[in-house]
Write a protein that holds these residues in place. Structure first.
Motif, PDB file in Angstrom:
ATOM      1  N   PRO A 170     -23.591 -20.598   7.130  1.00  0.00           N
ATOM      2  CA  PRO A 170     -24.756 -20.328   6.266  1.00  0.00           C
ATOM      3  C   PRO A 170     -24.547 -20.658   4.796  1.00  0.00           C
ATOM      4  O   PRO A 170     -24.834 -19.844   3.921  1.00  0.00           O
ATOM      5  CB  PRO A 170     -24.949 -18.812   6.464  1.00  0.00           C
ATOM      6  N   GLN A 226     -31.727 -28.659   4.631  1.00  0.00           N
ATOM      7  CA  GLN A 226     -33.033 -28.149   5.059  1.00  0.00           C
ATOM      8  C   GLN A 226     -34.071 -28.359   3.952  1.00  0.00           C
ATOM      9  O   GLN A 226     -35.206 -28.739   4.214  1.00  0.00           O
ATOM     10  CB  GLN A 226     -32.881 -26.659   5.354  1.00  0.00           C
ATOM     11  N   VAL A 276     -29.078 -19.032  13.848  1.00  0.00           N
ATOM     12  CA  VAL A 276     -29.486 -20.343  13.316  1.00  0.00           C
ATOM     13  C   VAL A 276     -28.384 -21.373  13.577  1.00  0.00           C
ATOM     14  O   VAL A 276     -27.289 -21.274  13.019  1.00  0.00           O
ATOM     15  CB  VAL A 276     -29.780 -20.263  11.799  1.00  0.00           C
ATOM     16  N   THR A 296     -29.577 -14.484   5.792  1.00  0.00           N
ATOM     17  CA  THR A 296     -30.014 -15.835   5.434  1.00  0.00           C
ATOM     18  C   THR A 296     -29.094 -16.903   6.014  1.00  0.00           C
ATOM     19  O   THR A 296     -27.883 -16.820   5.873  1.00  0.00           O
ATOM     20  CB  THR A 296     -30.043 -15.984   3.902  1.00  0.00           C
ATOM     21  N   GLY A 297     -29.714 -17.867   6.664  1.00  0.00           N
ATOM     22  CA  GLY A 297     -28.959 -19.017   7.161  1.00  0.00           C
ATOM     23  C   GLY A 297     -28.112 -18.716   8.373  1.00  0.00           C
ATOM     24  O   GLY A 297     -27.411 -19.594   8.869  1.00  0.00           O
ATOM     25  N   GLN A 298     -28.148 -17.510   8.844  1.00  0.00           N
ATOM     26  CA  GLN A 298     -27.215 -17.157   9.900  1.00  0.00           C
ATOM     27  C   GLN A 298     -27.870 -16.486  11.107  1.00  0.00           C
ATOM     28  O   GLN A 298     -27.763 -16.980  12.219  1.00  0.00           O
ATOM     29  CB  GLN A 298     -26.157 -16.234   9.304  1.00  0.00           C
ATOM     30  N   GLN A 299     -28.537 -15.386  10.877  1.00  0.00           N
ATOM     31  CA  GLN A 299     -29.085 -14.659  12.018  1.00  0.00           C
ATOM     32  C   GLN A 299     -30.185 -13.691  11.573  1.00  0.00           C
ATOM     33  O   GLN A 299     -30.087 -13.068  10.526  1.00  0.00           O
ATOM     34  CB  GLN A 299     -27.961 -13.879  12.708  1.00  0.00           C
ATOM     35  N   ASP A 333     -33.634 -22.264   9.783  1.00  0.00           N
ATOM     36  CA  ASP A 333     -33.903 -20.949   9.217  1.00  0.00           C
ATOM     37  C   ASP A 333     -35.407 -20.705   9.209  1.00  0.00           C
ATOM     38  O   ASP A 333     -36.151 -21.604   8.837  1.00  0.00           O
ATOM     39  CB  ASP A 333     -33.462 -20.978   7.749  1.00  0.00           C
ATOM     40  N   PRO A 334     -35.873 -19.544   9.597  1.00  0.00           N
ATOM     41  CA  PRO A 334     -37.299 -19.283   9.373  1.00  0.00           C
ATOM     42  C   PRO A 334     -37.544 -19.254   7.872  1.00  0.00           C
ATOM     43  O   PRO A 334     -36.709 -18.741   7.129  1.00  0.00           O
ATOM     44  CB  PRO A 334     -37.498 -17.907  10.011  1.00  0.00           C
ATOM     45  N   ARG A 341     -26.121 -26.480   4.142  1.00  0.00           N
ATOM     46  CA  ARG A 341     -27.239 -26.433   5.088  1.00  0.00           C
ATOM     47  C   ARG A 341     -28.547 -26.126   4.374  1.00  0.00           C
ATOM     48  O   ARG A 341     -29.607 -26.636   4.728  1.00  0.00           O
ATOM     49  CB  ARG A 341     -26.968 -25.401   6.177  1.00  0.00           C
ATOM     50  N   ARG A 386     -26.132 -17.925  -0.207  1.00  0.00           N
ATOM     51  CA  ARG A 386     -25.390 -18.946   0.532  1.00  0.00           C
ATOM     52  C   ARG A 386     -24.089 -19.394  -0.135  1.00  0.00           C
ATOM     53  O   ARG A 386     -23.156 -19.796   0.554  1.00  0.00           O
ATOM     54  CB  ARG A 386     -26.264 -20.209   0.692  1.00  0.00           C
ATOM     55  N   ARG A 424     -40.746 -23.192   0.032  1.00  0.00           N
ATOM     56  CA  ARG A 424     -40.781 -22.871   1.454  1.00  0.00           C
ATOM     57  C   ARG A 424     -40.712 -21.376   1.704  1.00  0.00           C
ATOM     58  O   ARG A 424     -41.468 -20.845   2.508  1.00  0.00           O
ATOM     59  CB  ARG A 424     -39.599 -23.587   2.126  1.00  0.00           C
TER      60      ARG A 424
END
Lengths: 306, 533
Positions: A256, A264, B238, B204-207, B46-47, A260, A94, A82
């Protein structure tokens, strides 16, 4: 001891290979392929086919798995289908958040569980006992997501003390950590209580008291230390459960972490990331249980590893 | 915008440089005093990447839409106007488009925007863009040429009328060649364009944080503010959980959020927020697997289409707030819609549906449920996504079908599994939607060469194929619209789809944001907006 640790670490390798194979086969069995998901719902069949080829998904399954192992041997978990980033990089971004949440929850739940369990044992049959065990039953029965939402409503929206989501400040850690720890604290409180009650009847406690030791020393140094052995087993097992629980908590609190990331990745059929997160979870769980086994030796000098 | 939007509800914000509804309002307050502040949006996932050639993800395109700008944009009257281009000329054979590019524009890395950058970008798209929704479009581009710094020529293999639609999407933004080379082609987190914002931080995963491009001075004339945007920072936080998104909005952690029907009343009456609403470029439809018996029979499709009460769906599921019933395959917000087509609609008429089903041999059994003509039980299966909305609609359709004696079964599949299931024709009926602001959507969703991919109802009709081909190559607008009138009429008569509704977007925005204007496709126009501090 060193040899024991090495042996345990080596034994973990076939376990991890088994886990990776299981995850790989499960991924292959899931309906819907990554190429279709990545291409989106307006893509042509040729477009999907090209993506499938680019990802190597047109190869037979054994070849795909062998390639995965080959990359693993070179210290790589592959590339996210992705994001096109190294899976290790994705996880490295993460994992610290999940680890912080899990370690925080393990620590808090252990402290809370030991304190409440010991208190309940000391108060056996009295109001304090019933109150503490009432808390434990509530902690076990109320779903974690409900605790999370109530926590957000009370502490973020009404009192405005804590942020709703993200991990932007130390205050952000409080709600997710407390929420994640409550269920586990309840389990530990109940086990501590029964374990302490069992120890209370032992001769060595009577001896300790007869020696004139202060009650606090008797409880903490003699009773609690011996009661800790079954509790430490639970701590190891629950570390894995808390890692799993973090998946839900991370989604609710916009945390984050790898929970998650994995969720995803499953929806996006990003299988290299799914495999990577499961492997990292398995390694963490194995290490946590090894640490617990080593803790036994400290708690009970009769246990020796060789 | 991609039809993937149907699966991932997000606050879709279009390019700041897109068109507003009307003449821009005059500025309130001095420009300098407006500069500053930040606005935080929600990203539901997340983008994946900010490499616009490597994704079809709507969250990503929303974000890189601020960073990159395309050659053209689509005005609210659906006409195309120059953004990074000044003008263009189409050759008599309609195969060559010569763009005159604007001069004096720079990328945020300081390098100049020119024809070489356009050529570099589109050649990269052809090379690595298999995941891009406009990849197929560029397969029709035979060659490209940068004649001089401000002249870019695109030669197509055959005329292609939807080219301007595709060129105005965020996926057709122009890259800085220097930045791409510096990043070794790895621009997933190193996006550099000419847009009003530039990437500041990707947590990542946050903002994701974007900061104002203070050198930006080429905003289209439709904005009162022709220079850099006023808002200093845009943040995309996110948050996947709808309940957490609402809590973040209430707590002031988020400034704008797309609402669900049940939340609209609360925010409409809350003085801290203003609710904006707008149509989207989409349509949700009930489809029939037109390849397999029994729904390969258009008469059976038409009969069941008459059992569908669209108004009830809009009232019950959307409380008449987030959807508008539609007659035709092209939603009323999209170019090509024609109200005259209502005459051909398979209107709700359960009595007629019963009569037609009887006539086709589907007679009610002892329990009142119809059996197939050979006397066997008939339980057609409806496939749809696991979305809550689609679940509710399916249940309502089940009840509506029951009143005409059809025992509809529902199967909700996670979107990846659903995309894989439909080409295999596992379904009888299909509930989903598209989001595509071009009448050429027929080629994506109802053409013969897409029955193994995006044509989820596996409908193939040579007459429609001819119309699709003509519509794609006809550049005369009036003639083109007549072609799509005919195409819609045919589809409405043949009924591979029963069009249901057009989604309507409602967004709650914190009142601290001033001079914000209603946009299109569920979006808002932020270029004139500023934050009251």
């Amino acid at each position: 001891m060193g040899r024991y640790v090495l042996r345990r670490l080596l034994l973990a390798i076939p376990v991890l290979l088994g886990v990776s194979l299981a995850v790989f086969l499960m991924a292959a069995a899931v309906p819907g392929d990554p190429a279709t998901v990545l291409a989106g719902d307006t893509a042509s069949a040729a477009q999907v086919e090209r993506i499938r080829h680019d990802l190597g998904l047109d190869q037979p399954l054994p070849i795909q798995y062998l390639r995965f192992l080959e990359r693993l041997a070179h210290g790589s978990l592959g590339e996210s289908t992705r994001t096109h980033r190294e899976v290790l990089l994705e996880i490295a971004d993460r994992f610290p958040y999940t680890l912080a949440l899990t370690v925080g929850a393990v620590t808090l739940s252990t402290l809370l569980g030991l304190t409440l369990g010991t208190f309940a044992a000391l108060q056996r049959g009295r109001a304090g006992d019933y109150l503490t065990m009432g808390f434990a039953i509530a902690g076990l029965s109320i779903p974690t997501f409900l605790i999370a939402i109530v926590g957000i409503i009370v502490f973020s929206l009404q009192l405005r003390w804590l942020p709703v989501s993200g991990a932007f400040s130390p205050a952000s850690y409080i709600l997710p950590t407390v929420t994640l720890s409550l269920h586990s604290a309840a389990v530990k409180a109940r086990i501590t209580r029964s374990s302490m009650l069992e120890v209370f009847g032992q001769d060595y406690l009577r001896t300790a008291r007869a020696k004139g030791l202060r009650e606090r020393v008797v409880i903490v140094r003699h009773a609690l230390k011996n009661a800790l052995i079954p509790i430490s087993t639970i701590v190891g097992i629950q570390f894995g459960a808390l890692l799993g629980g973090a998946f839900i908590i991370e989604n609710i609190f916009g945390w984050p972490g790898i929970g998650r990331l994995a969720t995803q990745a499953i929806f996006n059929r990003d299988f290299p990331v799914v495999q990577g997160t499961v492997l990292v979870g398995a390694v963490t769980f194995a290490l946590a249980n090894l640490a617990v086994d080593l803790l036994y030796a400290w708690l009970d000098p009769r246990i020796r590893y060789s | 915008m991609s039809g993937v939007l149907r699966f991932i509800p997000v606050v879709v914000l279009v390019l700041a440089a897109c068109a507003p509804q009307a003449t821009p309002p005059g500025p309130s307050g001095t420009a300098a005093s407006k500069v500053g502040g930040s606005v935080t949006f929600v990203a539901t996932t997340d983008p994946d990447t900010l490499d616009l050639h490597q994704t079809s993800n709507p969250v990503s395109s929303t974000i890189f839409g601020w960073i990159y700008e395309p050659l053209v944009y689509q005005d609210l009257d659906n006409s195309y106007k120059g953004l990074l281009s000044e003008s263009w000329a189409v050759s008599p054979d309609s195969k060559t488009i010569t763009f005159k590019l604007r001069s004096g524009i720079t990328f945020t890395d300081g390098t100049p925007f020119n024809a070489d950058a356009v050529k570099f970008t589109f050649e990269r798209l052809q090379r690595v863009g298999a995941k891009s929704p406009i990849f197929e479009t560029f397969k029709n581009v035979a060659s490209m040429e940068a004649k001089d710094a401000t002249t870019f020529v695109m030669n197509m293999k055959e005329p292609y009328a939807p080219i301007f639609h595709d060129l105005q999407t965020a996926y057709a933004g122009i890259l800085s060649p220097t930045a791409v080379k510096a990043a070794n082609d790895n621009i997933g987190r190193a996006a550099v364009g000419t847009g009003p914002y530039k990437l500041k931080d990707f947590q990542t995963g946050q903002q994701i944080t974007l900061e104002r491009n203070s050198d930006y001075k080429w905003a289209p004339a439709l904005f009162a503010n022709r220079g850099a945007p006023y808002i200093e920072e845009l943040r995309y936080r996110v948050i996947a959980e709808p309940a957490t998104q609402l809590a973040a909005l209430d707590a002031g952690e988020v400034d704008a959020l797309g609402l669900r029907a049940q939340d609209i009343a609360k925010y409409a009456s809350d003085a801290r927020f203003k609710v904006f609403d707008s149509f989207t470029f989409g349509l949700t439809y009930l489809g029939f697997d037109a390849k397999r018996p029994p729904f390969d029979n258009p008469k059976l499709r038409a009969a069941l289409a008459k059992a569908v009460n669209k108004d009830e769906i809009v009232q019950v599921v959307f409380e008449s707030k987030l959807a508008k019933a539609q007659c035709c395959p092209i939603a009323e917000s999209i170019q090509g819609y024609d109200p005259k087509l209502k005459d051909f609609e398979q209107k709700y008429d359960p009595a007629k549906a019963k009569t037609e089903l009887d006539g086709l041999g589907y007679k009610p059994g002892a329990d009142g449920m119809r059996t197939s003509p050979d006397g066997k039980p008939w339980r057609p299966v409806l496939y749809t996504t696991t979305s809550d909305t689609h679940g509710k609609i399916s249940t309502l359709l089940q009840a509506q079908f029951k009143t005409v004696g059809v025992d509809l079964q529902i199967k909700q599949l996670e979107s990846g599994a659903l995309l894989a299931a439909t080409p295999k024709a596992e379904h009888d009926l299909y509930l989903n939607g598209y989001s595509w602001n071009e009448p050429d959507m027929f080629s994506l969703f109802l053409s013969c060469d897409r029955i193994t991919s995006s044509n989820r109802v596996l409908y193939c009709n040579q007459q429609l194929e001819d119309l699709i081909r003509k519509g794609r190559t006809e550049l005369d607008q009036a003639k083109r619209m007549q072609i799509y009138f005919d195409a819609q009429k045919l589809v409405m008569q043949e009924s591979p789809w029963q069009p249901l509704y057009m989604p309507v977007s409602k967004t709650a925005v914190n009142v601290k944001i001033q001079d914000l204007r209603q946009g299109q496709a569920g979006g808002l126009y932020w270029h004139d907006a500023w934050v009251k501090r």
